[in-house]
Design an enzyme around this catalytic site. Sequence first.
Site, PDB file in Angstrom:
ATOM      1  CE1 TYR A 157      -3.858   2.263   0.447  1.00  0.00           C
ATOM      2  CE2 TYR A 157      -2.677   3.166   2.323  1.00  0.00           C
ATOM      3  CZ  TYR A 157      -3.715   3.238   1.426  1.00  0.00           C
ATOM      4  OH  TYR A 157      -4.620   4.273   1.473  1.00  0.00           O
ATOM      5  CB  VAL A 162      -7.928   2.714  15.490  1.00  0.00           C
ATOM      6  CG1 VAL A 162      -7.979   4.125  14.944  1.00  0.00           C
ATOM      7  CG2 VAL A 162      -7.970   2.730  16.995  1.00  0.00           C
TER       8      VAL A 162
END
Length: 318
Positions: A149, A191
Amino acid sequence: MTYSLRKRILVTGGAGFLGSHLCQRLLAEGHDVICVDNFFTGTKDNIAQLLDNPYFELMRHDVTFPLYLEVDEIYNLACPASPIHYQFDPVQTTKTSVHGAINMLGLAKRLKAKIFQASTSEVYGDPTIHPQPESYWGNVNPNGPRSCYDEGKRCAETLFFDYRRQHGLRVKLARIFNTYGPRMHPNDGRVVSNFIVQALRGEPITLYGNGTQTRSFCYVDDLIEGFIRLMDSPDALAGPINLGNPGEFTMIELAETIRDLTGSQSPLVHEALPTDDPRQRQPDIALARSALDWEPRVALREGLKPTIDYFEQLLRLG
């Protein structure tokens, strides 16, 4: 005779979290929108409310293959953006960033269209400078589990600026920092979604490391406003430009805020820190403030409320 000022705008990754909000905003501004997605992480649920709009068109397509359309502007958002998803097939992730960029840049070159690239704060890696300005070149591991990525997005940036230099293409490049809001994928391993789902289910909230690592969280509506302003800015402003919220929070602070807003009794538990997980992430948005007159407006607690409402409804339906 009158002519429509309605622009034809292509959004790749348009059924994803950010893409669906962008499509909705562009339609609200009166444009024709073509949403392209291969539905690896995007879902039709994200754009279901748009399907009846006569100015919205949905196309299932993978950007690693060429696409032939007639449009005025292109927003290239296609790429899995969470570690769980982009590490599932890392070779395909790199292909999506690199081949996808080449295909969309080729389309923009043929059409003489303006093109926007959704880059990422991950190009800074585990930063040695804090906060991170656009002039910082980053501290990135080129062969770790996150590299597909990070380096894919870095290569895409290279391609965008080479097309600008070599072909005079009008490009816009935004480096996106952590963003949250309704339509986040519940299983993306990020998160905010992790903490909210765990809190709503009464499960232990998982903190990695000691929980003192920091992130900066931008509400999705603020980010999309930044996209629009960058795309509408003078051609001389190509970027890269940081878009994110400079408010910095530790993971413990985020967990406790979510616990408070959900009324959850979930305990906080600690697990080992993932490989190459950045210790700090905070954007320097001085350029966005001066060049775009942009800065986030939505405070973390205020943005978390509709996000939690979204996940509550999702869990009830599930």
